[in-house]
Motif scaffolding. Structure first.
Motif, PDB file in Angstrom:
ATOM      1  N   THR A 101      68.593  44.517 148.969  1.00 30.55           N
ATOM      2  CA  THR A 101      69.647  44.971 148.058  1.00 30.55           C
ATOM      3  C   THR A 101      70.097  43.855 147.122  1.00 30.55           C
ATOM      4  OG1 THR A 101      71.372  44.487 149.694  1.00 30.55           O
ATOM      5  CG2 THR A 101      70.478  46.741 149.658  1.00 30.55           C
ATOM      6  N   THR A 102      69.230  42.859 146.948  1.00 27.75           N
ATOM      7  CA  THR A 102      69.503  41.720 146.074  1.00 27.75           C
ATOM      8  C   THR A 102      68.350  41.586 145.092  1.00 27.75           C
ATOM      9  OG1 THR A 102      70.629  40.583 147.902  1.00 27.75           O
ATOM     10  CG2 THR A 102      69.974  39.231 146.022  1.00 27.75           C
ATOM     11  N   CYS A 103      68.660  41.573 143.798  1.00 24.03           N
ATOM     12  CA  CYS A 103      67.613  41.473 142.779  1.00 24.03           C
ATOM     13  C   CYS A 103      66.851  40.158 142.937  1.00 24.03           C
ATOM     14  CB  CYS A 103      68.214  41.566 141.376  1.00 24.03           C
ATOM     15  SG  CYS A 103      66.983  41.467 140.051  1.00 24.03           S
ATOM     16  N   GLU A 105      65.097  38.747 140.787  1.00 21.75           N
ATOM     17  CA  GLU A 105      65.117  37.979 139.544  1.00 21.75           C
ATOM     18  C   GLU A 105      66.457  37.307 139.261  1.00 21.75           C
ATOM     19  OE1 GLU A 105      62.392  37.447 137.791  1.00 21.75           O
ATOM     20  OE2 GLU A 105      61.207  38.757 139.071  1.00 21.75           O
ATOM     21  N   CYS A 106      67.574  38.006 139.551  1.00 25.28           N
ATOM     22  CA  CYS A 106      68.878  37.467 139.138  1.00 25.28           C
ATOM     23  C   CYS A 106      69.930  37.429 140.244  1.00 25.28           C
ATOM     24  CB  CYS A 106      69.423  38.261 137.951  1.00 25.28           C
ATOM     25  SG  CYS A 106      69.903  39.966 138.362  1.00 25.28           S
ATOM     26  N   GLY A 107      69.659  38.036 141.390  1.00 32.27           N
ATOM     27  CA  GLY A 107      70.617  38.018 142.487  1.00 32.27           C
ATOM     28  C   GLY A 107      71.666  39.120 142.432  1.00 32.27           C
ATOM     29  N   ALA A 108      71.617  39.974 141.425  1.00 34.71           N
ATOM     30  CA  ALA A 108      72.583  41.079 141.301  1.00 34.71           C
ATOM     31  C   ALA A 108      72.283  42.154 142.353  1.00 34.71           C
ATOM     32  CB  ALA A 108      72.495  41.683 139.897  1.00 34.71           C
ATOM     33  N   PRO A 109      73.221  43.065 142.571  1.00 38.23           N
ATOM     34  CA  PRO A 109      72.933  44.188 143.468  1.00 38.23           C
ATOM     35  C   PRO A 109      71.678  44.925 142.993  1.00 38.23           C
ATOM     36  CG  PRO A 109      75.266  44.106 142.993  1.00 38.23           C
ATOM     37  CD  PRO A 109      74.603  43.103 142.084  1.00 38.23           C
ATOM     38  N   ALA A 110      70.884  45.374 143.946  1.00 31.59           N
ATOM     39  CA  ALA A 110      69.583  45.950 143.611  1.00 31.59           C
ATOM     40  C   ALA A 110      69.209  47.064 144.570  1.00 31.59           C
ATOM     41  CB  ALA A 110      68.518  44.847 143.665  1.00 31.59           C
ATOM     42  N   ARG A 111      68.102  47.688 144.254  1.00 25.22           N
ATOM     43  CA  ARG A 111      67.450  48.628 145.167  1.00 25.22           C
ATOM     44  C   ARG A 111      65.956  48.402 145.010  1.00 25.22           C
ATOM     45  NH1 ARG A 111      65.152  53.322 143.530  1.00 25.22           N
ATOM     46  NH2 ARG A 111      65.338  53.964 141.393  1.00 25.22           N
ATOM     47  N   LYS A 124      57.571  40.499 150.320  1.00 19.94           N
ATOM     48  CA  LYS A 124      56.576  41.455 150.800  1.00 19.94           C
ATOM     49  C   LYS A 124      57.225  42.836 150.835  1.00 19.94           C
ATOM     50  CE  LYS A 124      53.423  41.873 154.740  1.00 19.94           C
ATOM     51  NZ  LYS A 124      53.068  41.252 156.015  1.00 19.94           N
ATOM     52  N   PHE A 125      56.671  43.774 150.106  1.00 24.65           N
ATOM     53  CA  PHE A 125      57.186  45.147 150.048  1.00 24.65           C
ATOM     54  C   PHE A 125      58.663  45.190 149.663  1.00 24.65           C
ATOM     55  CE2 PHE A 125      53.696  45.326 153.220  1.00 24.65           C
ATOM     56  CZ  PHE A 125      52.805  46.053 152.450  1.00 24.65           C
ATOM     57  N   GLY A 126      59.060  44.354 148.688  1.00 21.83           N
ATOM     58  CA  GLY A 126      60.431  44.360 148.198  1.00 21.83           C
ATOM     59  C   GLY A 126      61.431  43.755 149.149  1.00 21.83           C
ATOM     60  N   SER A 127      60.964  42.931 150.059  1.00 19.31           N
ATOM     61  CA  SER A 127      61.834  42.317 151.059  1.00 19.31           C
ATOM     62  C   SER A 127      61.412  40.868 151.291  1.00 19.31           C
ATOM     63  CB  SER A 127      61.728  43.095 152.374  1.00 19.31           C
ATOM     64  OG  SER A 127      62.426  42.452 153.414  1.00 19.31           O
ATOM     65  N   LEU A 128      62.362  40.047 151.640  1.00 18.31           N
ATOM     66  CA  LEU A 128      62.075  38.673 152.028  1.00 18.31           C
ATOM     67  C   LEU A 128      61.319  38.680 153.348  1.00 18.31           C
ATOM     68  CD1 LEU A 128      62.581  35.563 151.766  1.00 18.31           C
ATOM     69  CD2 LEU A 128      64.692  35.958 153.061  1.00 18.31           C
ATOM     70  N   SER A 129      60.255  37.914 153.425  1.00 16.39           N
ATOM     71  CA  SER A 129      59.552  37.673 154.687  1.00 16.39           C
ATOM     72  C   SER A 129      59.680  36.183 154.966  1.00 16.39           C
ATOM     73  CB  SER A 129      58.082  38.069 154.587  1.00 16.39           C
ATOM     74  OG  SER A 129      57.955  39.466 154.517  1.00 16.39           O
ATOM     75  N   PHE A 130      60.441  35.855 156.013  1.00 13.20           N
ATOM     76  CA  PHE A 130      60.771  34.467 156.339  1.00 13.20           C
ATOM     77  C   PHE A 130      60.229  34.182 157.725  1.00 13.20           C
ATOM     78  CE2 PHE A 130      63.383  30.898 157.572  1.00 13.20           C
ATOM     79  CZ  PHE A 130      63.708  30.252 156.392  1.00 13.20           C
ATOM     80  N   TYR A 131      59.187  33.368 157.794  1.00 16.54           N
ATOM     81  CA  TYR A 131      58.541  33.053 159.066  1.00 16.54           C
ATOM     82  C   TYR A 131      58.914  31.636 159.471  1.00 16.54           C
ATOM     83  CZ  TYR A 131      55.836  37.124 157.691  1.00 16.54           C
ATOM     84  OH  TYR A 131      55.459  38.387 157.290  1.00 16.54           O
ATOM     85  N   ALA A 132      59.630  31.519 160.588  1.00 13.75           N
ATOM     86  CA  ALA A 132      60.109  30.217 161.049  1.00 13.75           C
ATOM     87  C   ALA A 132      60.274  30.244 162.566  1.00 13.75           C
ATOM     88  CB  ALA A 132      61.437  29.891 160.383  1.00 13.75           C
ATOM     89  N   ARG A 133      60.374  29.042 163.135  1.00  6.55           N
ATOM     90  CA  ARG A 133      60.615  28.894 164.571  1.00  6.55           C
ATOM     91  C   ARG A 133      61.823  27.999 164.778  1.00  6.55           C
ATOM     92  NH1 ARG A 133      55.167  27.192 165.194  1.00  6.55           N
ATOM     93  NH2 ARG A 133      56.035  25.203 165.818  1.00  6.55           N
ATOM     94  N   ALA A 134      62.605  28.290 165.811  1.00  5.84           N
ATOM     95  CA  ALA A 134      63.788  27.502 166.107  1.00  5.84           C
ATOM     96  C   ALA A 134      63.439  26.107 166.609  1.00  5.84           C
ATOM     97  CB  ALA A 134      64.657  28.225 167.137  1.00  5.84           C
ATOM     98  N   VAL A 166      56.011  46.820 145.307  1.00  3.41           N
ATOM     99  CA  VAL A 166      57.408  47.116 145.626  1.00  3.41           C
ATOM    100  C   VAL A 166      58.257  45.882 145.326  1.00  3.41           C
ATOM    101  CG1 VAL A 166      59.024  47.864 147.410  1.00  3.41           C
ATOM    102  CG2 VAL A 166      56.664  48.710 147.433  1.00  3.41           C
ATOM    103  N   TRP A 167      59.348  46.109 144.605  1.00  2.00           N
ATOM    104  CA  TRP A 167      60.256  45.042 144.185  1.00  2.00           C
ATOM    105  C   TRP A 167      61.684  45.407 144.566  1.00  2.00           C
ATOM    106  CZ3 TRP A 167      57.893  41.115 141.354  1.00  2.00           C
ATOM    107  CH2 TRP A 167      56.661  41.404 140.783  1.00  2.00           C
ATOM    108  N   ALA A 168      62.509  44.421 144.840  1.00  2.00           N
ATOM    109  CA  ALA A 168      63.959  44.613 144.938  1.00  2.00           C
ATOM    110  C   ALA A 168      64.529  44.116 143.616  1.00  2.00           C
ATOM    111  CB  ALA A 168      64.535  43.814 146.108  1.00  2.00           C
TER     112      ALA A 168
END
Length: 125
Positions: free
Chosen positions: A90-92, A94-100, A56-66, A108-110
């Motif tokens: 800061t992680t691509c 697609e490939c996991g390389a450094p990103a912006r 979401k908006f170039g960022s991971l959105s991780f929804y979880a409960r402990a 929006v993509w990272a």
């Protein structure tokens, strides 16, 4: 989805709470990030549950409960998720390389520079 999912995601999919789709909606560049996060969260809260994982908006959105208790707040658990979400920016995807982050066609993509060029070229067609 579980049987077709990469092995790295199967543990996480097994944690998805009943009633939520068995779907992890991110690209493969973030799979190692999710694997590390899952291992950390499982060490903090072995019975944690997931509701949704997406980009979401170039960022991971991780929804979880402990835990199953919706009122149970675990700071260490929440901080681990927040750290992974920040790392994703800061992680691509697609490939996991450094990103912006890049905005391409109002999305929006990272991405690393190479994948950003490829997405921009695809969008221009």
């Amino acid at each position: 989805m579980t049987e077709n999912a990469p092995p790295v995601l199967r543990r996480i999919i097994a944690r998805i709470e009943p009633g939520w789709p068995e779907l992890i909606d991110v690209s493969s560049g973030w799979y190692p990030l999710l694997d590390r996060l899952d291992r950390k969260l499982a060490a903090i809260a072995p019975g944690y549950v997931v509701q949704q994982i997406k980009s979401k908006f170039g960022s991971l959105s991780f929804y979880a409960r402990a835990s199953d208790d919706v009122y149970d707040y675990n700071k260490e658990f929440s901080d681990a998720i927040l750290a992974a979400e920040w790392e994703s920016t800061t992680t691509c995807e697609e490939c996991g390389a450094p990103a912006r982050t890049y905005t391409i066609r109002m999305w929006v993509w990272a991405l690393c520079a190479s994948h950003a060029r490829a997405k921009a070229e695809d969008a221009a067609e």
